[in-house]
Scaffold this motif. Structure first.
Motif, PDB file in Angstrom:
ATOM      1  N   UNK A   2       0.816  -1.210   0.000  1.00 30.21           N
ATOM      2  CA  UNK A   2       0.000   0.000   0.000  1.00 30.21           C
ATOM      3  C   UNK A   2       0.846   1.254   0.000  1.00 30.21           C
ATOM      4  N   UNK A   3       1.818   1.291   0.925  1.00 32.90           N
ATOM      5  CA  UNK A   3       2.615   2.499   1.092  1.00 32.90           C
ATOM      6  C   UNK A   3       3.412   2.822  -0.166  1.00 32.90           C
ATOM      7  N   UNK A   4       3.869   1.749  -0.851  1.00 34.17           N
ATOM      8  CA  UNK A   4       4.664   1.952  -2.069  1.00 34.17           C
ATOM      9  C   UNK A   4       3.787   2.095  -3.310  1.00 34.17           C
ATOM     10  N   UNK A   5       2.454   2.027  -3.121  1.00 32.63           N
ATOM     11  CA  UNK A   5       1.534   2.233  -4.239  1.00 32.63           C
ATOM     12  C   UNK A   5       1.399   1.020  -5.166  1.00 32.63           C
ATOM     13  N   UNK A   6       1.854  -0.142  -4.718  1.00 26.10           N
ATOM     14  CA  UNK A   6       1.772  -1.349  -5.560  1.00 26.10           C
ATOM     15  C   UNK A   6       0.359  -1.903  -5.547  1.00 26.10           C
ATOM     16  N   UNK A   7      -0.263  -1.836  -4.377  1.00 27.53           N
ATOM     17  CA  UNK A   7      -1.649  -2.319  -4.258  1.00 27.53           C
ATOM     18  C   UNK A   7      -2.267  -1.542  -3.105  1.00 27.53           C
ATOM     19  N   UNK A   8      -3.244  -0.680  -3.395  1.00 27.48           N
ATOM     20  CA  UNK A   8      -3.788   0.158  -2.333  1.00 27.48           C
ATOM     21  C   UNK A   8      -5.233  -0.237  -2.045  1.00 27.48           C
ATOM     22  N   UNK A  12      -4.816   9.110   0.488  1.00 30.65           N
ATOM     23  CA  UNK A  12      -3.792   8.797   1.485  1.00 30.65           C
ATOM     24  C   UNK A  12      -4.209   7.598   2.335  1.00 30.65           C
ATOM     25  N   UNK A  13      -5.502   7.556   2.682  1.00 30.41           N
ATOM     26  CA  UNK A  13      -5.980   6.433   3.499  1.00 30.41           C
ATOM     27  C   UNK A  13      -5.908   5.116   2.720  1.00 30.41           C
ATOM     28  N   UNK A  14      -6.190   5.184   1.422  1.00 23.96           N
ATOM     29  CA  UNK A  14      -6.105   3.969   0.587  1.00 23.96           C
ATOM     30  C   UNK A  14      -4.671   3.438   0.574  1.00 23.96           C
ATOM     31  N   UNK A  15      -3.713   4.378   0.590  1.00 30.47           N
ATOM     32  CA  UNK A  15      -2.310   3.992   0.632  1.00 30.47           C
ATOM     33  C   UNK A  15      -1.990   3.204   1.912  1.00 30.47           C
ATOM     34  N   UNK A  16      -2.746   3.517   2.980  1.00 31.48           N
ATOM     35  CA  UNK A  16      -2.522   2.828   4.246  1.00 31.48           C
ATOM     36  C   UNK A  16      -3.425   1.597   4.378  1.00 31.48           C
ATOM     37  N   UNK A  17      -3.997   1.162   3.263  1.00 34.22           N
ATOM     38  CA  UNK A  17      -4.840  -0.037   3.139  1.00 34.22           C
ATOM     39  C   UNK A  17      -6.215   0.096   3.799  1.00 34.22           C
ATOM     40  N   UNK A  18      -6.706   1.319   3.920  1.00 29.78           N
ATOM     41  CA  UNK A  18      -8.095   1.496   4.318  1.00 29.78           C
ATOM     42  C   UNK A  18      -8.937   1.568   3.063  1.00 29.78           C
ATOM     43  N   UNK A  19     -10.213   1.194   3.175  1.00 27.00           N
ATOM     44  CA  UNK A  19     -11.145   1.527   2.109  1.00 27.00           C
ATOM     45  C   UNK A  19     -11.580   2.955   2.378  1.00 27.00           C
ATOM     46  N   UNK A  20     -11.537   3.855   1.415  1.00 27.75           N
ATOM     47  CA  UNK A  20     -11.888   5.246   1.686  1.00 27.75           C
ATOM     48  C   UNK A  20     -12.645   5.826   0.508  1.00 27.75           C
ATOM     49  N   UNK A  73       1.100   9.834   8.115  1.00 25.98           N
ATOM     50  CA  UNK A  73       2.184   8.918   7.724  1.00 25.98           C
ATOM     51  C   UNK A  73       2.205   8.758   6.203  1.00 25.98           C
ATOM     52  N   UNK A  74       1.011   8.606   5.614  1.00 23.73           N
ATOM     53  CA  UNK A  74       0.936   8.444   4.161  1.00 23.73           C
ATOM     54  C   UNK A  74       1.388   9.727   3.450  1.00 23.73           C
ATOM     55  N   UNK A  75       1.053  10.860   4.052  1.00 20.82           N
ATOM     56  CA  UNK A  75       1.459  12.152   3.483  1.00 20.82           C
ATOM     57  C   UNK A  75       2.979  12.292   3.566  1.00 20.82           C
ATOM     58  N   UNK A  76       3.540  11.784   4.660  1.00 18.93           N
ATOM     59  CA  UNK A  76       4.994  11.847   4.876  1.00 18.93           C
ATOM     60  C   UNK A  76       5.322  12.939   5.881  1.00 18.93           C
TER      61      UNK A  76
END
Lengths: 480, 542
Positions: free
Chosen positions: B64-70, B294-302, B333-336
Motif C-alpha cells: 500500500x505504502x509503495x503504491x503497488x496495491x492500495x 492517502x488512506x487507501x495507501x494505508x490499506x483502508x477503504x476510503x 504517515x501516508x502524506x509523509x
C-alpha cells in the motif's frame, strides 16, 4: 634562559672566585647551610651554569661499645692480659670483661680450661683483632668480624664538590644583580614607598605553581539550565511537582490501560501508599471503559479504582503536564518541566533507574501537528542541532506520534525524544477542548553525547576530578 | 517491543518489489530496522500495530505504502460447517472463545517458525502474557468436529505437547515448562479450561499448552485456530490478525459456529471522518479526495462523501483504530512527516520560571561562591546510608519502594547529607580540600520538597567552617534564623547547632561525629550542614 634566584646568583658569584669547592666551604662563605647550597647548586646545574659532583666515601666508625674498646682494648684482650699461670675460672669471673671476653677467647681457641683451671695456649694473642680495631679495612676478615659484633660500623659519607661552568663564568662576567631580594610585596613597602628599591624576586612565569579548583555547577545541571533557558525564552512556564504520584495521574489520566505492560511491577516502582482519587475521576473511568462522549471506543474491559489510587514513583513528567492542564483549562497554555523520573530497570552504563526527563506542552485553539514539528525544530536548533528529522512512532497518550532525530557529525542520526498530540481520550475527560501538543526527551542522553560519557552513572556517582576538570564552557554552546 | 524477522526472498515475493526499496521505506510507516543480515532483516514494530508482526502483514502494508496495491484488502470467508459449544461454567474462568479454520496451508520449517513467532508476539502485545488472549494452532485433520470448550476437572489427563506420557492438568502446571510459566493465570480456579473434540481427544488446555495429538508439522494441510481469553475485542483481533496473515500467505479461511454465530467474518469496521478536522489537526491542507487517497495507501477503504467527509472501511486486523485521530495519524504517515511544512505556533505567552527552581539556582550561586562543587546524587538509596551510618533514627515518613532492584536502592532519600558523605567516600583518593554541595528533592510522607546540603573535608575542617558556610547560605537566601544546641547524633556533641526559623527546626550544621566518619571510611574531619529550602521566603506551598 630561565631566571636565576637571588641565591643562585650569590652562589655563582662565589664560585666565580673559588672555581671548584666543597659545599661546606661555600656554605661558610655564603653564611648558609651546606644542604641549601647543594640545592641551589643543583638548580644552577639544571641551567648549565654549574656542576655538582657527588663524592661518596666509605669509612668505619666505632659504635658506643666500640669506642670503649678502642680505649681499653677488646674484652678478650683485657681478659687475656689477666690470665696468669694458676688463674682459675672463678678468678676470671670477677673481671668486668668476662661475659664477652671469655666466650671470644674460647671461640678463638686462645685458652684451655681444665677443671677449674684456665691457661693460655702457647703464643695466644689478640694483636690482629686489635689492629683491625685501630685501622679497619674493608677487605680484612677481622674487620668484618668486628662489624658483625657491633663494634664497628661502616658508613658512607657523601660530599658535594661544586664547580662553575664556562657558561656560568660568562653569566657572572656579564654582571649579576646581587641586591637583596624580596619574596613578597608587603603593606609596609607599599605605604612607605620602599617598594621602589625592593628587588622583588622574579618567578618562572611559565610554571603553574598549584592548580586552583573553583566551586562550580555540575556539568549536567548546566545542560539542564541551558534547556530551561531556551524554553523560558520561547515563552514556556516552568512546572515543578512531586516525585510520588498516584497511578491515576501517572497512567489513567493519560489513557494508559490498567493492564498495559508499562504498568506492571517489573517496570514501575510501586509504593504501599495510596491517595484518594480527585473529584470528577469518573470521566476518566468512562473514557477507559467506553470512550466517553468522543468518537473513541475506549479500552473496554474493567477499570478499578484501587489500581488508580496506588502511588508510584513518577515514570514520566507527563503526569505534571496533565495536572497543570486540569488546573488551567483556558487556552493558551505553554508549559514545561525538567524532573527526575523512575523506571524499574536494571542499572548499567546506559540505563539508570532514575533519570531526568524534559517535557513540554502547548495547548491553544487551532495548534496543529505541523506546529509541534515547528516547536521541536526550533528547540533542537537552539540546542545546537541544525539537522532535525521526524518519523512515525507510538506513545499510548498521543496521536499522531513521532520521534525526533538529530544529526551529529561522526555519529549519524540519533533519536532524541518523542512527541505527539495528546489523544482526545486524554484531554476530553479533564475538560480540555483544544489540541495539546506534547513532547519529551531524555536529558541524560544529550549529556552523555555532550560530555562524551561512556557510563551514565558518572553523572550521579561522580569522580570529583571529572567535575573539577570539565570546563564550564563545554566546546561551543549547544553543539555536541 | 516486537522485533520481527523478515526473510528477504519471501518478503520480496509478497511485496512484489526489491528488498532495498522495502528496507529504505519501512521506517516511514513506523519501525526501526534493528539489523540487516545476509538473508533477512530484523525490524522492530510498535506494540499498537500487531498486524505488522509477520512478513505477510508487513508486505501488505508496504504494498500500500509503495503504491503497488492500495485500498482495503478483502478476505472471503465461507462456513466450514464446524461448530464449537461453550460450557457456561467457563463464565468466571476464561469465557471468550474465537476460532477459525485455515485450509490449504503449505508449511515448511521456516513458515512454521514464522507463524509461531507471530503467535508469541501476539501473546505479548495483545494477550498480556497469555492472560488476556492465548492462541492455539492445531492440525485439523488429527481431530474430529464438533468441538467443545469446557471447564474440566483438574485431574483430567492428556499428552501435552513435547511429551509422550499422559499427565493430569495439575501435573502439567507443576512439571511442564509452559505449565510452570503460566500456572498463575489458572491455578486458583476449581476447574480448568479445556478444548476437546467429539471423541473427547484433547486439543488444548488454554492458556497453558496444546495436546501432542494436534501438533503442526510440515505435513499439515488444514489448521484449526483456537483463541481463548477474557476480553472479546482482544480475542477477535488476534483471530483476525492470524487469519488475514495466513490468507496473505495463500490459505483460505473458513468460519466456525460458536454459540450460533458464524465467526470470524474478517469484515471491515466503518467510520466516517471529517476532512476539516483532520486538516486542522495535522496543519496540512487536505481535500476529501486527497485524504481518501492517502488512506487507501494505508490499506483502508476510503470514499469521499461530499466535500468534508470520508467514509472509511477499517480492515479487521487494525486493532489500533479506536478514534478518528488514529486514522488522521495514518493520513499523516501516508502524506509523509518529512513533507509536512513545520512552523512554530503563533501562540503568545511569556516565559516564567518556577519559584522552586529560582531559589535552587540562587542556592547554587551562593555555594559555588563559597568554593563548593556541585554533585547530583541519586534519589534512591538505602537505610544503611541514610540512617545507620549516620547514627540517626529512621525519618518518619520515609518511602520504601515495594520491589527494589537491589539492596542499594530501597528507599527514597529523606536527607541529602548522607549522600554527600557517601560521595566523599568515593573520592577519598582525590586531593583535599573537597567541598561538595547538592540542591535537590527529598520525599517525606509522599510529599516532595527541596533541600540543600554542603560538606567540607580537609585536616582543618571544623565547627566554625560549618557555621560560617551555613550562615552565608542562610544570609544570602534571606532566611532569618536562630541557632540552638542540636541533639543530632551525626555530629559531635557540643559542636552541632539546629537552625531554627519561626520556632521550627529547618536545618543543622556542625562537625561530623568521628563514628559517622568511620562508618563512611573517612579519615579527615568534615564540616557539614543541611537546610530545608521551604524556609526560604517565596518557596511556594505545594
Amino acid at each position: 634562559m630561565a631566571e636565576l634566584t637571588q641565591n643562585e646568583k650569590r652562589l655563582l658569584a662565589t664560585l666565580a672566585k673559588e672555581k671548584k669547592a666543597d659545599a661546606p666551604h661555600i656554605a661558610g662563605l655564603l653564611e648558609a647551610t651546606p644542604e641549601a647550597v647543594v640545592q641551589w647548586a643543583f638548580l644552577a646545574q639544571d641551567k648549565g651554569l654549574a656542576t655538582v659532583e657527588r663524592i661518596a666515601s666509605k669509612e668505619f666508625v666505632y659504635t658506643d661499645e666500640g669506642k670503649t674498646y678502642a680505649q681499653n682494648g677488646l674484652p678478650e684482650t683485657q681478659l687475656l692480659r689477666f690470665i696468669l699461670p694458676g688463674t682459675r675460672v672463678a678468678d676470671l669471673k670477677k673481671h668486668a670483661a668476662f661475659g664477652i671476653g671469655f666466650g671470644q677467647l674460647r671461640k678463638k681457641g686462645l685458652v684451655n680450661v681444665e677443671g677449674t683451671a684456665v691457661a693460655k695456649v702457647p703464643g695466644a694473642s689478640t694483636d690482629a683483632d686489635e689492629a683491625a680495631l685501630k685501622t679497619p679495612s674493608a677487605s680484612d676478615q677481622k674487620t668484618k668480624e668486628l662489624i658483625k659484633r657491633g663494634i664497628l660500623q661502616e658508613c658512607e659519607t657523601v660530599r658535594y664538590a661544586i664547580a662553575i661552568t664556562s657558561e656560568g663564568l660568562a653569566t657572572v662576567q656579564k654582571g649579576l644583580d646581587l641586591r637583596a631580594e624580596n619574596g613578597t610585596l608587603t603593606r609596609e613597602q607599599i605605604l612607605s614607598g620602599s617598594w621602589k628599591n625592593a628587588n622583588l624576586r622574579r618567578y618562572d612565569v611559565t610554571k603553574l605553581p598549584k592548580k586552583a579548583y573553583p566551586g562550580k555547577i555540575h556539568p549536567y545541571q548546566r545542560i539542564i539550565g541551558e534547556m530551561r533557558e531556551i524554553l523560558l525564552e520561547m515563552g514556556f512556564t516552568e512546572l515543578y511537582g512531586g516525585i510520588v504520584q498516584q497511578c491515576f495521574w501517572n497512567f489513567d489520566a493519560l489513557f494508559q490501560p490498567q493492564d498495559h505492560p508499562a504498568r506492571e511491577m517489573q517496570d514501575t516502582f510501586y509504593l504501599r501508599e495510596t491517595l484518594p482519587l480527585p473529584p470528577g475521576y469518573e470521566t476518566v473511568r468512562a473514557m477507559h471503559l467506553s470512550g466517553g462522549e468522543t468518537s473513541s471506543t475506549g479500552w473496554g474491559g474493567a477499570w478499578k479504582e484501587e489500581k488508580a489510587e496506588q502511588c508510584v514513583l513518577r515514570t514520566h513528567t507527563t503526569c505534571l503536564s496533565i495536572q497543570h492542564l486540569a488546573q488551567n483549562k483556558i487556552p493558551p497554555v505553554k508549559a514545561f518541566a525538567v524532573g527526575r523520573v523512575y523506571r524499574r530497570e536494571s542499572i548499567d552504563t546506559t540505563h539508570l533507574a532514575e533519570f531526568e526527563q524534559l517535557e513540554g506542552i502547548v495547548m491553544d485553539e487551532d495548534v496543529s501537528f505541523a506546529n509541534l514539528l515547528g516547536i521541536l525544530r526550533e528547540f533542537y536548533n537552539r540546542m545546537g542541532f541544525t539537522s532535525v528529522r521526524f518519523k512515525p512512532s507510538y506513545y499510548p497518550y498521543t496521536e499522531p506520534s513521532l520521534d525526533a532525530e538529530v544529526y551529529i557529525d561522526g555519529i549519524g542520526w540519533i533519536e532524541m525524544g518523542g512527541a505527539g498530540v495528546f489523544r482526545e481520550e486524554v484531554t476530553a475527560p479533564i475538560g480540555i477542548t483544544c489540541p495539546v501538543l506534547a513532547w519529551g526527551l531524555g536529558v541524560s542522553r544529550i549529556a552523555m553525547l555532550r560530555l562524551g560519557l561512556k557510563d551514565l552513572r558518572l553523572l550521579h556517582k561522580s569522580d570529583v576530578m571529572f567535575l573539577r576538570e570539565t570546563p564550564a564552557l563545554w566546546k561551543a554552546k549547544g553543539g555536541i | 517491543m516486537a522485533v520481527i524477522t523478515l526473510p528477504y526472498k519471501y518478503l520480496e515475493r509478497l511485496t512484489r518489489t526489491d528488498r532495498k526499496t522495502i528496507l529504505e521505506k519501512v521506517p516511514l510507516i513506523g519501525s526501526d530496522v534493528e539489523r540487516t543480515e545476509e538473508d533477512h532483516a530484523d525490524v522492530e514494530f510498535f506494540p499498537d500495530r500487531p498486524d505488522l508482526f509477520s512478513p505477510e502483514g508487513v508486505a501488505r502494508a508496504m504494498r500500500g505504502y509503495l503504491g503497488i496495491e492500495t485500498g482495503l484488502p478483502e478476505y472471503p470467508v465461507r462456513p466450514s460447517g464446524i461448530s464449537f459449544a461453550i460450557d457456561p461454567k467457563l463464565a468466571d474462568i476464561r469465557p471468550v472463545l474465537g476460532a477459525a479454520v485455515i485450509r490449504g496451508v503449505a508449511f515448511d520449517d521456516e513458515s512454521i517458525q514464522s507463524i509461531m513467532s507471530l503467535q508469541e508476539s501476539l501473546h505479548w502485545a495483545v494477550g498480556r502474557g497469555r492472560s488476556k488472549v492465548a492462541i492455539g494452532i492445531h492440525d485439523l485433520d488429527a481431530v474430529t468436529p464438533p468441538f467443545r470448550y469446557i471447564a474440566a476437572p483438574r485431574s483430567r489427563s492428556f499428552v501435552p505437547l513435547d511429551y509422550t506420557e499422559w499427565m493430569t492438568m495439575e501435573e502439567i502446571l507443576e512439571k511442564h515448562p509452559k505449565g510452570r510459566e503460566y500456572a498463575k493465570i489458572v491455578k486458583d480456579f476449581p476447574l480448568f479450561p479445556l478444548i476437546i473434540d467429539s471423541h473427547d481427544h484433547v486439543l488444548s488446555f488454554p492458556p497453558i499448552i496444546n495436546g501432542e495429538r494436534t501438533r503442526v508439522t510440515v505435513d499439515t494441510k488444514n489448521i484449526l485456530l483456537d483463541t481463548t481469553g477474557t476480553d472479546k475485542r482482544a480475542v477477535s483481533v488476534a483471530v483476525n490478525i492470524i487469519c488475514t496473515a495466513m490468507a496473505e500467505a495463500g490459505a483460505t479461511i473458513e468460519s466456525v459456529e460458536i454459540g450460533g454465530v458464524q465467526t470470524p467474518t474478517l469484515a471491515p469496521a466503518e467510520r466516517t471522518v471529517s476532512v476539516t478536522e483532520c486538516s486542522r489537526l495535522l496543519g496540512v491542507e487536505l481535500t476529501a479526495a486527497s485524504m481518501a487517497g492517502l488512506l487507501e495507501k494505508m490499506r483502508f477503504g476510503a470514499e469521499p462523501v461530499g466535500a468534508d467527509r470520508v467514509k472509511v472501511k477499517v480492515p479487521c486486523y487494525r486493532a489500533d483504530i479506536m478514534h478518528d485521530w488514529d486514522l488522521f495519524e495514518d493520513v499523516a504517515i501516508a502524506y509523509g512527516y518529512d513533507r509536512i511544512e513545520s512552523h512554530p505556533p503563533k501562540t503568545f505567552t511569556v516565559g516564567k520560571p518556577h519559584p522552586v527552581q529560582v531559589n535552587a539556582a540562587l542556592a547554587r550561586e551562593v555555594f559555588t561562591g563559597l568554593g563548593y562543587l556541585e554533585v547530583m546524587p541519586f534519589t534512591l538509596t538505602n537505610e544503611d546510608v541514610l540512617y545507620k551510618r549516620m547514627q540517626r533514627e529512621e525519618t518518619k515518613g520515609v518511602l520504601h519502594v515495594m520491589h527494589p532492584i537491589s539492596i542499594e536502592n530501597t528507599v527514597v532519600r529523606t536527607e541529602l547529607l548522607p549522600l554527600l558523605l557517601e560521595f566523599l567516600t568515593i573520592n577519598r583518593h582525590r586531593e583535599l580540600p573537597q567541598r561538595l554541595f547538592t540542591v535537590g528533592d527529598v520525599v517525606v510522607d509522599c510529599r516532595t520538597h527541596q533541600q540543600a546540603a554542603g560538606v567540607s573535608t580537609h585536616p582543618d575542617a571544623d565547627f566554625s567552617e560549618a557555621y560560617a558556610s551555613a550562615d552565608a547560605v542562610l544570609h544570602d537566601l534571606s532566611v532569618g534564623y536562630t541557632v540552638k544546641e542540636s541533639a543530632d547524633p551525626a555530629f559531635i556533641d557540643g559542636r552541632r547547632g539546629d537552625i531554627i526559623v519561626a520556632g521550627k527546626k529547618v536545618g543543622v550544621f556542625g562537625e561530623v561525629h568521628p563514628a559517622v566518619l568511620t562508618a563512611f571510611e573517612l579519615e579527615h574531619p568534615v564540616a557539614a550542614f543541611e537546610l530545608d529550602l521551604r524556609a526560604v521566603p517565596g518557596y511556594p506551598a505545594l
